[in-house]
Design a protein around this motif. Structure first.
Motif, short mmCIF file in Angstrom:
data_model
loop_
_atom_site.label_atom_id
_atom_site.label_comp_id
_atom_site.label_asym_id
_atom_site.label_seq_id
_atom_site.Cartn_x
_atom_site.Cartn_y
_atom_site.Cartn_z
N THR A 353 -64.08 -10.88 -48.44
CA THR A 353 -64.83 -9.65 -48.70
C THR A 353 -64.50 -9.08 -50.07
OG1 THR A 353 -64.82 -9.16 -46.33
CG2 THR A 353 -65.35 -7.35 -47.83
N ASN A 354 -63.23 -9.04 -50.40
CA ASN A 354 -62.79 -8.54 -51.72
C ASN A 354 -61.62 -9.40 -52.19
OD1 ASN A 354 -63.66 -5.52 -50.40
ND2 ASN A 354 -64.31 -5.94 -52.49
N TRP A 355 -61.91 -10.34 -53.06
CA TRP A 355 -60.80 -11.12 -53.60
C TRP A 355 -59.93 -10.24 -54.48
CZ3 TRP A 355 -58.09 -15.17 -52.72
CH2 TRP A 355 -57.27 -15.69 -53.72
N TYR A 356 -60.54 -9.30 -55.20
CA TYR A 356 -59.78 -8.35 -56.00
C TYR A 356 -60.25 -6.94 -55.63
CZ TYR A 356 -64.03 -8.19 -58.87
OH TYR A 356 -65.33 -8.06 -59.30
N ASN A 357 -59.48 -5.94 -56.05
CA ASN A 357 -59.81 -4.55 -55.76
C ASN A 357 -60.67 -4.00 -56.90
OD1 ASN A 357 -59.95 -1.88 -55.04
ND2 ASN A 357 -57.73 -1.55 -54.94
N PRO A 358 -61.93 -3.64 -56.63
CA PRO A 358 -62.79 -3.11 -57.70
C PRO A 358 -62.21 -1.87 -58.37
CG PRO A 358 -64.06 -3.62 -55.72
CD PRO A 358 -62.63 -3.71 -55.34
N CYS A 359 -61.37 -1.13 -57.65
CA CYS A 359 -60.82 0.10 -58.22
C CYS A 359 -59.74 -0.16 -59.27
CB CYS A 359 -60.26 0.98 -57.11
SG CYS A 359 -61.53 1.62 -55.99
N PHE A 430 -56.17 -31.59 -42.82
CA PHE A 430 -56.11 -30.47 -41.87
C PHE A 430 -57.36 -29.59 -41.94
CE2 PHE A 430 -51.59 -31.49 -42.64
CZ PHE A 430 -51.26 -31.88 -41.35
N ASN A 431 -58.39 -30.08 -42.61
CA ASN A 431 -59.68 -29.38 -42.65
C ASN A 431 -59.51 -27.93 -43.13
OD1 ASN A 431 -62.47 -29.49 -42.40
ND2 ASN A 431 -62.45 -28.66 -40.33
N THR A 432 -58.73 -27.75 -44.20
CA THR A 432 -58.45 -26.43 -44.74
C THR A 432 -59.54 -26.02 -45.72
OG1 THR A 432 -56.08 -26.88 -44.55
CG2 THR A 432 -56.75 -25.03 -45.95
N PRO A 433 -60.25 -24.93 -45.48
CA PRO A 433 -61.30 -24.52 -46.43
C PRO A 433 -60.69 -23.98 -47.72
CG PRO A 433 -61.04 -22.86 -44.73
CD PRO A 433 -60.15 -24.01 -44.33
N SER A 434 -61.39 -24.21 -48.81
CA SER A 434 -60.96 -23.70 -50.11
C SER A 434 -62.01 -22.72 -50.61
CB SER A 434 -60.79 -24.85 -51.11
OG SER A 434 -59.81 -25.75 -50.67
N TYR A 435 -61.58 -21.51 -50.93
CA TYR A 435 -62.51 -20.50 -51.42
C TYR A 435 -63.06 -20.89 -52.80
CZ TYR A 435 -60.82 -17.24 -47.82
OH TYR A 435 -60.49 -16.62 -46.65
N GLY A 436 -64.33 -20.62 -53.01
CA GLY A 436 -64.90 -20.72 -54.34
C GLY A 436 -64.60 -19.45 -55.13
N SER A 437 -65.03 -19.42 -56.37
CA SER A 437 -64.85 -18.21 -57.17
C SER A 437 -65.73 -17.10 -56.60
CB SER A 437 -65.23 -18.47 -58.63
OG SER A 437 -64.35 -19.40 -59.21
N PRO A 438 -65.36 -15.83 -56.79
CA PRO A 438 -66.17 -14.74 -56.27
C PRO A 438 -67.62 -14.83 -56.72
CG PRO A 438 -64.06 -13.90 -56.98
CD PRO A 438 -64.12 -15.34 -57.41
N SER A 439 -68.52 -14.62 -55.78
CA SER A 439 -69.95 -14.64 -56.09
C SER A 439 -70.39 -13.33 -56.71
CB SER A 439 -70.75 -14.90 -54.81
OG SER A 439 -70.32 -16.09 -54.17
N VAL A 440 -69.66 -12.25 -56.43
CA VAL A 440 -69.97 -10.94 -56.99
C VAL A 440 -68.81 -10.56 -57.91
CG1 VAL A 440 -70.48 -8.52 -56.54
CG2 VAL A 440 -71.25 -10.27 -54.93
N THR A 445 -68.65 -1.91 -55.24
CA THR A 445 -67.94 -1.96 -53.96
C THR A 445 -67.80 -3.38 -53.45
OG1 THR A 445 -68.66 0.27 -53.42
CG2 THR A 445 -67.96 -1.13 -51.59
N SER A 446 -68.79 -4.24 -53.70
CA SER A 446 -68.74 -5.63 -53.24
C SER A 446 -68.04 -6.55 -54.22
CB SER A 446 -70.17 -6.14 -53.00
OG SER A 446 -70.83 -5.38 -52.02
N GLY A 447 -67.47 -6.01 -55.28
CA GLY A 447 -66.81 -6.83 -56.28
C GLY A 447 -65.74 -7.72 -55.68
N GLY A 448 -65.80 -9.01 -56.01
CA GLY A 448 -64.83 -9.95 -55.48
C GLY A 448 -65.27 -10.63 -54.21
N GLU A 449 -66.49 -10.41 -53.75
CA GLU A 449 -66.96 -11.06 -52.52
C GLU A 449 -67.15 -12.56 -52.78
OE1 GLU A 449 -70.59 -10.77 -49.24
OE2 GLU A 449 -70.71 -9.68 -51.14
N ILE A 450 -66.66 -13.37 -51.83
CA ILE A 450 -66.76 -14.83 -51.93
C ILE A 450 -67.72 -15.33 -50.85
CG2 ILE A 450 -65.49 -17.00 -51.74
CD1 ILE A 450 -63.02 -15.53 -52.73
#
Length: 474
Positions: A353-359, A430-440, A445-450
């Motif tokens: 939801t938020n890889w980083y804090n927009p604030c 182990f079928n571990t998912p890897s996050y992509g870079s943030p899409s936003v 408020t949505s900054g950092g959403e993946i």
């Protein structure tokens, strides 16, 4: 076209050099190395070298062959067609004559802002100065540890600058061409060896040579790479849209491939069962089924590459603005910066939801603050320009990843030295998912959403997959 050049006070010079540009022909590249055996188990090594690169081909995007008359783009308005087949008006273009009619009428009638591609001459050759220092120590006959420092400094790296960028910041409601150095021209891409880079790393390696059926290699790297010369073919080339106002050195920041920490380990093990091995050393059906098996495993884990957070404003005309980092982007909670007070802070970070804090970011000054006319309608002072441009590029570390791959294989003797090998490879065990870079990456408020997984390469899914193979060796 020549009239446009004359109008812009651009001199057209004809040269008889078939290569168009002059290259350096006396590049001197010294290098030396040294090793010293402190004792039978410890060796110190070091070295330095100056290495020149080749002249890069930047592809179709920025080369002299794109200049008029070798290449140009015309725009034609499609005619209004009446109902029924064959009732469209002829716009005067035929396969036989091509664009000759358009050229005869004058290119400026079709292209409102022709482009210019230029190359500095003489074109300076990119080079790097590389140094390393390492200490290697063995522990017994099969185990060795190496700890070293590696440093690289790059100079005259090829970059593409826009020499016809805006020479002043203006209100975004105004046409930016009003502050172009050459208003009748569009982008003027200038290839020049102006970029620099630096890389510093602590590199360690623990290696066990093959013995008793086992070998492995483990490595750890702690490094930092900075530059102001992004990859020519990278989509991150927008860094240089500001260079008419912001010097290239003010854009020196983390490299887009900067990976601070990386650990890898790979190993191979012959299971000690079957003919010629420590246990069940016999042939027959037991060896056919349970003997001769081997396995290998690779593990890699690394931190993420950096990306740029864009501001939650409309930037001034002529620039690509960036958000300003005011505190640790991975600290949750807090209050939004007054320049971006309408957003909500992230309750947790390093999540989808938020890889980083927009604030953790502030907005630079919005372009709407610049008057549309009169005093102050054109901002040229560098200190003021930077207030509208914002922070540096690539200041937030993206998601890292970890991955375990495993292989199991067995040889089946067939005839004399010939054999059949069965192999099973399991990727992402182990079928571990890897996050992509943030899409936003906009500072809202949505900054950092993946919303996507990490992209590795073509035909390599993020999920676990198997590969089975047979190989006959003779």
């Amino acid at each position: 076209f020549t009239n446009v050049l004359a109008q812009e006070n651009i001199t057209l010079e004809y040269v008889n050099n078939p290569f168009l540009v002059a290259a350096q022909k006396a590049n001197f590249a010294p290098r030396f190395g040294i090793s010293y055996s402190v004792n039978p188990r410890t060796v110190i090594r070091g070295g330095f070298g100056l290495f020149y690169g080749g002249l890069e081909n930047v592809g179709a995007a920025d080369n002299l062959g794109r200049n008029y008359p070798f290449q140009f783009t015309d725009s034609f308005t499609a005619p209004t067609c009446k109902a029924g087949y064959g009732n469209c008006q002829n716009v005067g273009l035929t396969l036989e004559n091509g664009f000759s009619t358009a050229i005869a009428e004058g290119l400026q009638n079709f292209v409102s802002q022709p482009l210019l591609n230029t190359v500095s001459t003489p074109l300076k050759t990119a080079y790097s100065m590389e140094e390393n220092f390492a200490v290697e120590r063995d522990f017994g006959n099969n185990l060795a540890l190496t700890v070293g420092y590696v440093g690289t400094v790059g100079r005259h790296l090829l970059v593409v600058l826009n020499t016809n960028g805006a020479e002043a910041l203006i209100n975004p409601s105004r046409a930016v061409s009003a502050v172009f150095a050459f208003p009748e021209l569009g982008t003027c891409d200038y290839q020049t060896g102006a970029g620099i880079s630096s890389y510093n790393a602590l590199q360690t390696k623990l290696e066990k040579r093959y013995s008793h059926g086992l070998d492995f290699l483990a490595t750890y790297t702690w490094s930092h790479s900075l530059d102001d010369a992004v990859d020519i073919l990278s989509q991150n080339n927008t860094a240089y849209t500001d260079t008419a106002l912001v010097p290239i050195r003010d854009q020196y920041s983390n490299s887009i491939f900067d990976t601070r920490q990386r650990f890898t380990m790979n190993g191979f093990y012959d299971l000690p069962f079957g003919e010629g091995r420590a246990h069940m050393n016999r042939g027959g059906i037991v060896n056919l089924l349970g003997g001769g098996w081997s396995t290998s495993l690779t593990f890699a884990a690394q931190t993420g590459e950096p990306f740029t957070v864009t501001p939650n404003i409309t930037a001034a005309g002529g620039i690509s603005a960036r958000a300003v980092k005011v505190r640790n982007p991975f600290t949750a909670g807090g209050q939004p910066d007054p320049s971006n007070s309408a957003i909500s802070c992230a309750a947790h970070t390093r999540t989808r939801t938020n890889w980083y804090n927009p604030c953790a970011f502030a907005n630079p000054l919005p372009g709407s603050d610049i008057p549309t006319s009169g005093t102050g309608s054109e901002v040229t002072n560098l200190a003021q320009v930077l207030q509208y441009v914002g922070g540096n590029m690539d200041t937030v570390e993206g998601p890292g990843y970890e991955r375990i791959n495993m292989s199991v294989f067995k040889d089946f003797p067939t005839f004399r030295e010939e054999r059949l090998e069965f192999r099973s490879d399991v990727f992402n065990l182990f079928n571990t998912p890897s996050y992509g870079s943030p899409s936003v990456t906009t500072d809202n408020t949505s900054g950092g959403e993946i919303t996507t997984t990490r992209t590795f390469q073509n035909f390599t899914p993020d999920a676990r997959f198997f590969q089975l193979s047979l190989k006959y060796m003779f």
